[in-house]
Design a protein around this motif. Structure first.
Motif, short mmCIF file in Angstrom:
data_model
loop_
_atom_site.label_atom_id
_atom_site.label_comp_id
_atom_site.label_asym_id
_atom_site.label_seq_id
_atom_site.Cartn_x
_atom_site.Cartn_y
_atom_site.Cartn_z
N GLU A 198 0.84 -1.20 0.00
CA GLU A 198 0.00 0.00 0.00
C GLU A 198 0.88 1.25 0.00
O GLU A 198 0.98 1.95 1.01
CB GLU A 198 -0.91 0.01 1.22
CG GLU A 198 -2.01 -1.04 1.21
CD GLU A 198 -3.04 -0.78 2.30
OE1 GLU A 198 -4.10 -0.21 1.99
OE2 GLU A 198 -2.77 -1.13 3.46
N ASN A 256 -0.78 4.58 1.28
CA ASN A 256 -1.47 4.59 2.58
C ASN A 256 -0.82 5.64 3.47
O ASN A 256 0.28 5.44 4.00
CB ASN A 256 -1.39 3.20 3.20
CG ASN A 256 -2.18 3.09 4.50
OD1 ASN A 256 -2.32 4.04 5.25
ND2 ASN A 256 -2.69 1.89 4.76
N ALA A 270 -6.80 -1.50 -1.98
CA ALA A 270 -5.39 -1.49 -2.36
C ALA A 270 -4.76 -2.87 -2.18
O ALA A 270 -3.97 -3.32 -3.03
CB ALA A 270 -4.63 -0.46 -1.54
N VAL A 271 -5.13 -3.56 -1.10
CA VAL A 271 -4.57 -4.89 -0.86
C VAL A 271 -5.13 -5.89 -1.87
O VAL A 271 -4.41 -6.75 -2.39
CB VAL A 271 -4.81 -5.35 0.58
CG1 VAL A 271 -4.34 -6.78 0.80
CG2 VAL A 271 -4.09 -4.41 1.55
N ARG A 309 -5.89 -6.08 6.51
CA ARG A 309 -6.57 -5.28 5.51
C ARG A 309 -6.76 -6.05 4.19
O ARG A 309 -6.73 -5.47 3.12
CB ARG A 309 -5.76 -3.99 5.26
CG ARG A 309 -5.68 -3.10 6.50
CD ARG A 309 -4.73 -1.92 6.32
NE ARG A 309 -5.02 -1.14 5.14
CZ ARG A 309 -6.01 -0.25 5.04
NH1 ARG A 309 -6.82 -0.04 6.09
NH2 ARG A 309 -6.19 0.42 3.93
N SER A 339 -9.30 -4.55 1.87
CA SER A 339 -9.19 -3.18 1.37
C SER A 339 -8.87 -3.20 -0.13
O SER A 339 -8.26 -4.14 -0.64
CB SER A 339 -8.10 -2.42 2.13
OG SER A 339 -6.83 -2.91 1.77
N PRO A 341 -1.18 -4.56 6.52
CA PRO A 341 -1.83 -5.22 5.37
C PRO A 341 -2.46 -6.56 5.72
O PRO A 341 -3.44 -6.97 5.07
CB PRO A 341 -0.69 -5.38 4.36
CG PRO A 341 0.56 -5.33 5.18
CD PRO A 341 0.26 -4.38 6.29
N TRP A 393 -3.23 -5.40 -5.04
CA TRP A 393 -1.89 -5.98 -4.95
C TRP A 393 -1.96 -7.50 -5.09
O TRP A 393 -1.16 -8.10 -5.82
CB TRP A 393 -1.25 -5.60 -3.61
CG TRP A 393 0.14 -6.12 -3.43
CD1 TRP A 393 1.32 -5.46 -3.70
CD2 TRP A 393 0.53 -7.41 -2.93
NE1 TRP A 393 2.39 -6.25 -3.41
CE2 TRP A 393 1.95 -7.47 -2.93
CE3 TRP A 393 -0.17 -8.52 -2.48
CZ2 TRP A 393 2.66 -8.58 -2.50
CZ3 TRP A 393 0.52 -9.64 -2.05
CH2 TRP A 393 1.93 -9.66 -2.06
#
Length: 255
Positions: free
Chosen positions: A180, A183, A224-225, A219, A222, A216, A228
């Motif tokens: 992230e 973040n 963004a995770v 998360r 989330s 992470p 990824w």
């Protein structure tokens, strides 16, 4: 309750909890000497020893402390922890008179199968399950077990102080930034960690709410995770696969 991290071994923390009347609890004493020094310096009486799991860097000093102080040793039901005087289980409540403390026992298999945490009195004593900005390696459990354990911890009150077993925050944070990079809460946390470590101060405890914003491994849902994990081959609709991808990447991460 005063909460004191005692550095031990290479990068461990032993947690000392004490009241204003001189009564103390120690958590995961990997060695006895730092505890004895802290008790002497603060004029404290050791009333209980709490263990989260069987690894020697968390229990190595328990026998000597028990012998020296006669303190009961609370531990998970694991025959590898031979020093235990009392076994505690998921859903139990541990009530201590001196210092006055009421702690919830939560089973968190993953790092080891019998790992437990103690939650209450403003603290989350989480051993090697949850680290600041990271989580423990899976020595015995599965990704599904560890994710479930972390989700149980994530549901606890956000003002709890995360009292973990190692000073891994800066290294964990370098990995978290690759997951992230945008973040802002994570960047602020890392700036704070850098200032603390420059002064040779512990980076923990941190609040659980801070971990929920930055870590992470807490998360996996989330955006963004998820993005990824998608780029690293994990199925979008499978949080266990996302967690496993994160943990596998962290296992080989070097920075």
């Amino acid at each position: 309750m005063h909460v004191v991290p005692l550095p031990a071994l290479a990068d461990n923390y032993i947690w000392l909890l004490h009241d204003d009347d001189g009564h103390a609890i120690v958590v995961d004493p990997g060695e006895a000497a730092p505890v004895e020094e802290a008790l002497y310096a603060r004029k404290l009486k050791l009333r209980a020893i709490l263990l989260t799991h069987h690894h020697d860097d968390h229990i190595g000093g328990a026998a000597a402390l028990r012998a020296a102080h006669g303190a009961p040793v609370y531990a998970p039901d694991d025959e590898r922890i031979t020093v235990a005087t009392h076994r505690v289980h998921d859903g139990d409540t541990l009530e201590l008179a001196k210092p006055a403390a009421r702690l919830q026992i939560i089973a968190v298999p993953g790092h080891t199968l019998s790992h437990i945490v103690y939650a209450g009195e403003g603290v989350l004593l989480c051993g090697d399950t949850l680290f600041s900005l990271g989580c423990g390696r899976l020595f015995e459990g599965t990704p599904a077990q560890m994710l479930s354990s972390l989700q149980r911890l994530a549901s606890l009150p956000g003002n709890l102080l995360v009292c973990c077993g190692h000073e891994y925050t800066a290294a964990n944070g370098r990995f978290a930034q690759t997951v992230e990079p945008d973040n802002t809460a994570l960047q602020q946390r890392l700036d704070d960690v850098a200032r603390l470590r420059a002064k040779r101060q512990p980076s923990v405890p941190a609040t659980l709410s801070s971990e929920l914003a930055c870590n992470p491994f807490l998360r996996v849902d989330s955006e963004a995770v998820i993005d990824w994990c998608r780029r690293h081959g994990a199925a979008n609709d499978d949080p266990v696969a996302r967690f496993a991808a994160l943990r596998s990447a962290k296992d080989v991460f070097r920075a």
